[in-house]
Design an enzyme around this catalytic site. Structure first.
Site, PDB file in Angstrom:
ATOM      1  CD  GLU A   1      36.863  39.118  77.192  1.00  0.00           C
ATOM      2  OE1 GLU A   1      36.448  37.961  77.401  1.00  0.00           O
ATOM      3  OE2 GLU A   1      36.205  39.957  76.561  1.00  0.00           O
TER       4      GLU A   1
ATOM      5  NE  ARG B   1      28.725  33.673  77.608  1.00  0.00           N
ATOM      6  CZ  ARG B   1      28.517  33.017  78.745  1.00  0.00           C
ATOM      7  NH1 ARG B   1      27.292  32.593  79.047  1.00  0.00           N
ATOM      8  NH2 ARG B   1      29.502  32.785  79.577  1.00  0.00           N
TER       9      ARG B   1
ATOM     10  CG  HIS C   1      24.089  24.532  70.499  1.00  0.00           C
ATOM     11  ND1 HIS C   1      24.603  24.678  69.238  1.00  0.00           N
ATOM     12  CD2 HIS C   1      23.841  25.783  70.948  1.00  0.00           C
ATOM     13  CE1 HIS C   1      24.655  25.962  68.936  1.00  0.00           C
ATOM     14  NE2 HIS C   1      24.200  26.648  69.955  1.00  0.00           N
TER      15      HIS C   1
ATOM     16  CB  CYS D   1      30.750  37.488  83.952  1.00  0.00           C
ATOM     17  SG  CYS D   1      31.916  38.089  82.727  1.00  0.00           S
TER      18      CYS D   1
ATOM     19  NE  ARG E   1      38.296  29.368  77.992  1.00  0.00           N
ATOM     20  CZ  ARG E   1      37.006  29.600  77.907  1.00  0.00           C
ATOM     21  NH1 ARG E   1      36.156  28.794  78.509  1.00  0.00           N
ATOM     22  NH2 ARG E   1      36.554  30.611  77.206  1.00  0.00           N
TER      23      ARG E   1
ATOM     24  CG  ASN F   1      35.459  31.047  81.823  1.00  0.00           C
ATOM     25  OD1 ASN F   1      35.746  30.802  82.991  1.00  0.00           O
ATOM     26  ND2 ASN F   1      34.242  30.885  81.352  1.00  0.00           N
ATOM     27  CG  ASP F   2      38.151  34.351  76.751  1.00  0.00           C
ATOM     28  OD1 ASP F   2      38.396  33.169  76.465  1.00  0.00           O
ATOM     29  OD2 ASP F   2      37.290  35.028  76.160  1.00  0.00           O
TER      30      ASP F   2
ATOM     31  NE  ARG G   1      29.900  38.691  75.293  1.00  0.00           N
ATOM     32  CZ  ARG G   1      30.299  37.418  75.380  1.00  0.00           C
ATOM     33  NH1 ARG G   1      31.236  37.077  76.245  1.00  0.00           N
ATOM     34  NH2 ARG G   1      29.755  36.494  74.624  1.00  0.00           N
TER      35      ARG G   1
END
Length: 594
Positions: free
Chosen positions: A447, A311, A204, A518, A481, A470-471, A347
């Protein structure tokens, strides 16, 4: 260009994760880790006094948070409010206060020590139950730690939220960590940068620093040993470097680099609204990732052609109750109408792991594993929540162009069941006389490895594919990661990853399914050049990366990128793939590597 240059002593260079594309210099203002006192209370009277002291500290912290919230600039006030609502909700959560009070009573501990132990136990339980692989887990752990640190500061009469008054002009803050409240309180007329030992791109604090356009480098190990208050610092947020006590040559070099970067950034932002057409007229759609609604103006001003990944979890994580259909509809319709004629890819909920709303967290205690009940699995298990979100999304479809994207699909049964629910909701809205777009594409996020293997079967039911690199990387290479011990193994250009991406893109081309990317690969010139060459139709990324990637596309031939991708697909190591791609960029667009 090699950065930092060879004449800079290596013991003066500290490396981390950069936020932004700027070089600034200033004077270090070091904030050390808070020392937590620990002592035993003498009797019951002291115990009760300590509990009163704790409750007063919670009250003061709430007031300080609301004051910091009020300091947010108007252009990000709403998005910042969502972040602060997370902290205020945690502050009110009975689990935190009750456990600390229990420790004071049963352990005869002082309030600071009781709070510290409570935070440790909550974070340990979180990681034990949910793992560490999802960046949201790290974010929520940071939230707990930052909140407790603020309360302890209030107990000690040294809350950091009032430190803004002490920052001298041209300061660069050096801290172990900074909570969003502390970031919001930074006086930007006196502070030019931020360096922290802890933190990540998804925290955040990082999101708020980006929104406030504060150059920052996070996750800089050992910076407190290397930099003290009063030291001269250079912060290169584009490279994630911090140079301590630079000599004359180093200062001169980075002054030139700062000017070049600023000039380059102004130029690419000025050109950002030009479509991303290659030199041989191939179109690539470059879009933005959206998490907080108030990021939307920045995303569009940086040249996004749509929202490639919205998201939607934040609306569920900031209050004690679940958002209503009307509340969600208002948010979604605002995003869709503001983005028109561009398309918004929404999503559906990726709840689970640490992303669990307070309103349902208690009934799911112990169920939500990082590789367990999350994303589409969670939605299919809790169809009341899923249906409410789908109703809001479908209603918002009348406001512009949107697509629905289902996360974490691993089986054909999941997409079939999700579509069954979607069509049921659509029929329900039609019976009610609600306006819903006639055609709404429904796609999937790719993913997990099983989705790659089944891509043609899944494609028979999906209108588009979006690869979440990423995933996909971490699940394919079996690594966390967020764990620094294995970060060197997190390799986006690993041959297995590139070949899996190629499999999905080829299937999409054969089946007439658009393919977007993405993940983080799309946001860097090295990754983007390869992805476009492999055949990706759309790239989606944080807003500040959009101008650079659009420039890459506009200044390249599609044929050249395809040839590069073909050559790189033949490599057997990520190091060789990176070497070839960087050499290709160096020959054509060296300014993108600076």
């Amino acid at each position: 260009m090699i950065l930092p240059p060879p004449f800079v002593p290596q013991d003066k260079v500290f490396k981390g994760i950069g936020l932004g594309s700027a070089v600034v210099s200033g004077t270090a203002f070091a904030i050390g880790r808070r020392i937590v006192p620990r002592y035993t209370l003498e009797d019951e009277r002291e115990v009760e006094e300590e509990i009163k002291r704790l409750r007063k500290a919670f009250d003061r912290t709430e007031k300080e948070l609301r004051t910091a919230q009020a300091l947010l600039p108007k252009d990000i006030a709403d998005s910042g409010q969502e972040i602060f609502d997370v902290y205020l909700a945690l502050l009110k959560e009975r689990r935190l206060t009750n456990r600390a009070v229990d420790l004071i009573r049963t352990g005869m501990l002082n309030a600071e020590a009781a709070l510290s132990e409570t935070a440790k136990s909550i974070k340990a339980m979180m990681r034990l139950q949910m793992g560490d692989s999802d960046p949201y887990i790290s974010r929520r752990a940071d939230d707990v730690e930052h909140l407790v640190d603020n309360v302890i500061g209030s107990l000690q009469g040294s809350g950091r939220l009032s430190l803004g008054l002490a920052y001298p002009n041209n300061s660069i803050i050096v801290a172990s960590s900074m909570s969003p409240a502390e970031v919001a309180a930074i006086p930007r007329d006196r502070v030019v940068g931020l360096v922290t030992e802890d933190g990540s791109l998804t925290s955040h604090s990082a999101l708020l620093a980006q929104a406030l356009e504060i150059p920052a480098v996070m996750g800089v190990q050992g910076i407190h040993r290397g930099a003290r208050t009063g030291d001269r610092l250079i912060l290169d947020s584009a490279e994630g470097h911090v140079i301590v006590a630079p000599d004359t040559d180093t200062s001169r070099f980075y002054q030139t680099r700062a000017h070049s970067l600023a000039t380059f950034q102004r130029e690419i932002v000025r050109m950002a609204h030009i479509p991303a057409l290659t030199l041989d007229d191939a179109k690539v759609e470059v879009c933005g990732n959206l998490e907080l609604v108030e990021q939307l103006p920045a995303i569009m001003s940086y040249g996004a052609e749509g929202i490639g990944l919205y998201r939607t979890e934040m609306s569920y994580l900031t209050g004690k109750t679940l958002p209503s259909e009307d509340e969600l509809f208002e948010i979604y319709s605002r995003v869709v109408s503001s983005t028109f004629p561009g398309t918004v890819t929404i999503r559906t909920l990726d709840l689970g792991a640490d992303k669990m709303p307070q309103a349902i967290g208690s009934r799911l205690e112990g169920q939500s594993q990082a590789l367990g009940l999350r994303a589409i699995r969670f939605c299919l298990k809790h169809q009341d929540i899923f249906r409410t979100q789908l109703r809001a999304i479908l209603r918002a479809s009348a406001s512009g162009n949107l697509r629905i994207m289902l996360p974490m699909i691993s089986t054909i049964e999941e997409i079939l069941e999700a579509k069954r629910i979607l069509y049921s909701v659509k029929e329900e809205l039609n019976r009610e006389g609600r306006t819903v777009a006639a055609v709404i594409p429904v796609g999937i996020m790719v993913e997990v490895p099983s989705a790659v293997v089944l891509i043609r079967e899944l494609g028979a039911e999906a209108d588009f594919f979006s690869i979440g690199t990423n995933d996909l990387i971490q699940y394919t290479l079996a690594l966390d990661r967020t764990n620094p011990e294995v970060m060197d193994l997190y390799q986006p250009l690993h041959p297995a990853i590139l070949r899996m991406i190629k499999v999905v893109i080829d299937a999409g081309r054969e089946m007439g399914r658009p393919v977007s990317i993405c993940g983080g690969m799309a946001a860097e010139p090295v990754g983007a050049a390869l992805l476009v060459g492999l055949g990706a139709n759309m790239l989606s990324m944080p807003f500040y990366n959009i101008p650079v990637i659009k420039r890459l596309v506009r200044m390249s031939f599609m044929g050249d990128m395809e040839a590069l991708a073909g050559e790189v697909l033949g490599t057997t190591s990520s190091q060789e793939a990176e070497r070839l791609t960087k050499l290709w960029l160096q020959e054509r667009l060296p300014d993108l590597l600076t």
